[in-house]
Design an enzyme around this catalytic site. Structure first.
Site, short mmCIF file in Angstrom:
data_model
loop_
_atom_site.label_atom_id
_atom_site.label_comp_id
_atom_site.label_asym_id
_atom_site.label_seq_id
_atom_site.Cartn_x
_atom_site.Cartn_y
_atom_site.Cartn_z
N THR B 109 8.69 100.79 29.66
CA THR B 109 8.79 102.25 29.59
C THR B 109 9.70 102.68 28.44
O THR B 109 9.39 103.64 27.72
CB THR B 109 9.32 102.80 30.93
OG1 THR B 109 8.41 102.41 31.97
CG2 THR B 109 9.46 104.30 30.91
N ASP B 131 15.88 93.35 37.73
CA ASP B 131 16.30 92.05 37.21
C ASP B 131 17.58 92.09 36.40
O ASP B 131 18.11 91.06 36.01
CB ASP B 131 15.17 91.47 36.34
CG ASP B 131 13.95 91.13 37.16
OD1 ASP B 131 14.12 90.59 38.26
OD2 ASP B 131 12.83 91.39 36.70
N ARG B 175 11.67 86.43 36.49
CA ARG B 175 10.73 85.57 35.77
C ARG B 175 11.41 84.96 34.53
O ARG B 175 11.30 83.76 34.28
CB ARG B 175 9.49 86.37 35.38
CG ARG B 175 8.26 85.55 35.06
CD ARG B 175 6.98 86.36 35.21
NE ARG B 175 6.71 86.66 36.60
CZ ARG B 175 6.11 85.79 37.44
NH1 ARG B 175 5.74 84.61 37.03
NH2 ARG B 175 5.90 86.12 38.68
N GLN B 275 12.74 92.81 47.65
CA GLN B 275 13.86 93.02 46.74
C GLN B 275 13.73 94.31 45.93
O GLN B 275 14.65 94.68 45.20
CB GLN B 275 13.97 91.85 45.75
CG GLN B 275 14.23 90.53 46.41
CD GLN B 275 13.80 89.36 45.54
OE1 GLN B 275 14.57 88.88 44.73
NE2 GLN B 275 12.57 88.90 45.71
N ARG B 276 12.62 94.97 46.03
CA ARG B 276 12.28 96.00 45.08
C ARG B 276 12.17 97.38 45.72
O ARG B 276 12.25 98.41 45.05
CB ARG B 276 10.94 95.56 44.49
CG ARG B 276 10.29 96.37 43.51
CD ARG B 276 9.05 95.71 42.98
NE ARG B 276 9.20 94.85 41.82
CZ ARG B 276 9.86 95.15 40.72
NH1 ARG B 276 10.46 96.30 40.60
NH2 ARG B 276 9.91 94.31 39.73
#
Lengths: 348, 348, 348, 348
Positions: B109, B131, B175, B275-276
């Protein structure tokens, strides 16, 4: 090597996590290191209450509130039962074979640590304060946990405020420094935040609440216990006659605000010790662990006479002498103050 | 003044708190400011889905998870249904009378925001990442909430690991960057932490767990999803034949470790979206509020082409161009790494 | 069909969940049903404040504390501003086209509901009480949430009690009925539980704490606000001169116990409104949903003049007349009492 | 008197609370009672691993997850390493001087307990099951904690579902019995609940989600792991070719539903062991304490060959023989099923 550890001052979430990290890091560094716990802060050093702290005793203490070593609010070897017992304390340390001492505590404990450092005891300090007000340290473990308790309380009380059309006042800890009320109030969406560092203005607060009542029918106030105590032109002069300061600022505000809006009751909740006990938040577990590891590293490096501290999210060393007797209050113009102001939550 | 706000990328605790702070601060600054919400990130800018955001709509959103504006993972006006629709997006902004745009989102974004800034749209960015891996920003809202979920999961699974004498593996998000696994593992007392930034060594992990099993009969592993993906000498080469990477690193570790210790089972839990989503922690509510207020202030000050960011616990401005396309990973020797290492939790 | 819904009495976790379930179940049954919310309990019925409640307004309210309809503690149409306004209330109901009314509230609200039922208004009651003290109903929504708050507070304070060697006293809600203190005390591991239904014996409590101090160095007391208020041979006669009952039982116990054990301080925490606001526990969300669905079913079945209730974990109907003006206290010999006794937590 | 205690089967929040209550109640009854913990369920009885359990070891275990005695999933003295070792177990019990045994466990453990009771060992059972599926027992400790975890997960995922316009699927425990998914789904506001006891109809589920997507743009599914496993006309026949049941029902649903609605992704989360570990809720702490005290009372009263159980919110005794090998599933027409149906959350 034999390392003493003590915890002094009031209970604080994360104390056990620091003890755990100090112990595990020292033993991981060198399995021959012995950690000796001193019981109830400096009291145990005078009275000779020490016991071994083993890794298996502390491994699961990361999220346990309190301190397994016990603590004491007013233990002072320099004024022990009316006399100076510091020599006894040093002698206890010597006889126990302590090579150094890790002292975890607030301003009082760190000040004592500084005096013992001057007397030749190798000391590493770890700052501990619910109030986040230790000089040279930007964030202390336990503070995030206290803020979480305040935010949770505000969340709970907000539903009652809204359902009943009430003003709910929450009194937090913070006699001199308003960090808990400021950050807790922001986290809990308080409509008005009142802290000791700001001049207290009852009428400004009432105007702010007037706007809240007009707009949403209710209001939520987060006030530090020490607000309005500061100087001559303060709260207690502004209160109606007959309102005692003995009941605390929260209840005083109830009396001062009650009856201003028809059908809008005002109620206070004093959070008190709820902010000080219990399990640390994840954030505080990490911070306490960082402090503990940093203190162990200072011991290994032979860095004494200092306290570990957080500055700019980095663990640093600060001379104990620079911390002792100091106090970190919310400075004028601090970003969190401007934040509260920008949201209209700072009565002025 | 008319200010657009959009949220892009994956869900993250605190998005609503940012929208709330931007809106309340702008309206508090000047009641005539209009805030227009752009729906589903930059998709809404292309497709012309905008709607007013009023203070009364956002006031109670401080602890609401998600984003009332909706979001989208892959909305890209420069590649919209196979063509460049950026001109349409600019035209929508113009027709809606937007004086500027606050874009809350991750690297994707903010990169789009940077491109629109180059095209002349006054943009203020707000970094959003579970993250914690956005360049120039030391701590992002949502990260503390994710760490708290990981720590809570580790706490839960530890009781089962200890009661059953098991190895429990928890796979976290991350990741490319291992911040969640690293800080979550420290907060949850993981015995071993495995992150993408470290070379993956299966045998070192097994040795570490061997010691845990010998000492306490069980072990707790916190592994980032991207661990072992990095380079040629990585996990997947070290795994037994037949273990597919499709099941993820957590399950791969189960296969790779199973059977090494008699009567000690190995089990994996993949936390994934837990987690989100959900409500932000108190810490994240404050940080999101600070970012929102800082973004509103940037708008008021006419500071565009920048993103707000946290550096040394201070809100600063960083040029969007310095952030876009970058990635903040755990650097070698970082204090948290050394912390994990000092506790013996970094298999090497 | 047009169904009115109101919430009366004090705030309670789960009110919104009941409103949600009533609304969704009615509309699911027949999309033509209209639900009308009456604002602020029976006050809204007198003053004619009603508004539609739509499914999309309530769908996400399951875990929202408070009541979107507002409530009022003392709204009484039979004594409205000094006169009987019940006819006005009935006339409002008639003009609004209400076929029936679902009244969610405590003893006061259900008593009013019973009187309106006698006057011909088809009413279904839903029992609401933090204190779990409504006759004919074995468990009410909100109670589990209150117990969870008490247990959490005891957990927090226990770490401070143990670290400082203190007696910590927690004062819970419960003026007449001790359910919250009893179940909360059991859930939080209180060393001593004091409730209104038991004769108060200061010396028995002191003996119990004496044993705790001797054994573990600290003690945890959970006391209901109404303890010691009951009859002539009660607490206030047993207190030292000068201890006022105005500060509440918690603080009175501090005065009565302070100084009994050298170096063991006694501190009180008054939980107050924290027990009454905020999000319901999962248990209470289910129970509130069950009550709401059962109330909707009663409406559909034309079962009026009753309240839904829980008996033996089954939702049943109880005549409003059998509930009104009653009170369910902890009976002598109740299993939970025997449980506390078996653990030595009942001072006798 | 010497009383053995063991915990068998899977981890469950509240095990330590039961051990605590049994121990404290026995010692409170008669300080001469000795409690011996048997390690790792019936395995410890065969292998002779017993150790004293002292009050001071268990006093603070009320809110500790797991079991300090350890447990084992498949420990069976009647089939120990391929042979019947029950005589050895009885001999261990005799040599240890056990007067009786409190066996805390699920169907497997209670079945073994019943067999030992037949062989003359005085046994008291305590039902333990996350799944709430033990015959003769209406609510088991640990179940409320599991439901709370599911509800919390649904709450978190709902924000992501709504923000991204997604279908989120949560897979809960429950191979044969759907209680966790049913009550968890109700507590978390799931749009669709799928349990093993109901015939599985993929198209009915899709229709239900179709309505949710149309109305609110997203959907939330709560599915028990054992759903669709039951009989010939089940899920796996209804799935598209190539969807393996190995990935579990949650992932199977993702494959079966993906692509049905443009721009609406489907994602699954498997909660797994998160539902089984960690601290018990306040409700479960009380229930576990009640069970423990009731078991101690049964020991004192010489009531053997029974298990304590909850019926109509009362602690009762049920013969072990009536429980062993049974299974309590959600019966057709159960109130919670009708509740889910009334809210439209039961796809049919």
């Amino acid at each position: 090597m034999r390392v003493g550890v003590l915890t002094g001052g009031g209970d604080c979430p994360g104390l056990n996590a620091v003890i755990r990290a100090v112990t595990l890091a020292l033993v991981q560094h060198d399995p021959r290191v012995e950690v000796l716990g001193v019981e109830r802060g400096f009291l145990g050093l005078v009275e000779g209450h020490l016991r071994p702290v083993l890794p298996e005793q502390v491994r699961d203490l990361l999220d346990e509130g309190g301190t397994l070593l016990g603590t004491h609010n007013r233990a002072n070897p320099f004024d022990y039962q009316g006399r100076d017992a510091s020599a006894e304390a040093l002698s206890v340390a010597r006889r126990a074979g302590l090579d150094c001492l890790v002292a975890i505590g607030g301003d009082g404990t760190l000040t004592l640590a500084a005096r013992f450092a001057e007397l030749g005891l190798p000391v590493v300090g770890v700052p501990k304060t619910i109030d986040n007000d230790i000089a040279g340290n930007e964030r202390s473990f336990g503070f995030d946990s206290a803020v979480a308790v305040v935010a949770d309380a505000l969340n709970r009380l907000k539903t009652t405020a809204a359902s009943h059309h009430r003003i709910m006042v929450v009194e937090t800890m913070g006699r001199d420094a308003g960090w808990i009320a400021l950050e807790g109030g922001l986290a809990g969406g308080a409509d008005a935040i009142v802290i000791p560092e700001q001049p207290f203005a009852l009428e400004a607060l009432a105007r702010r609440l007037e706007a809240c009542v007009a707009r949403q029918g209710h209001g939520l106030v987060c006030v530090a216990e020490g607000a309005g105590l500061g100087d001559g032109a303060q709260l207690w002069q502004q209160l109606p006659d007959g309102v005692s300061r003995l009941g605390g600022i929260g209840n005083a505000l109830v009396h001062a605000l009650a009856g201003r809006w028809p059908d809008v009751e005002v109620r206070a909740t004093v959070l008190g010790h709820l902010q000080r006990g219990g399990a640390p938040t994840a954030f505080d577990r990490v911070l306490a662990t960082r402090f503990g590891v940093a203190a162990a590293q200072a011991v290994v490096d032979g860095q004494f006479g200092i306290t570990v501290a957080l500055q700019g999210d980095r663990c640093v060393h600060v001379p104990l002498s620079a911390v002792a007797g100091q106090n970190r209050r919310v400075p004028a113009g601090h970003e969190l103050l401007r934040c509260a102001q920008a949201l209209g939550a700072l009565p002025e």
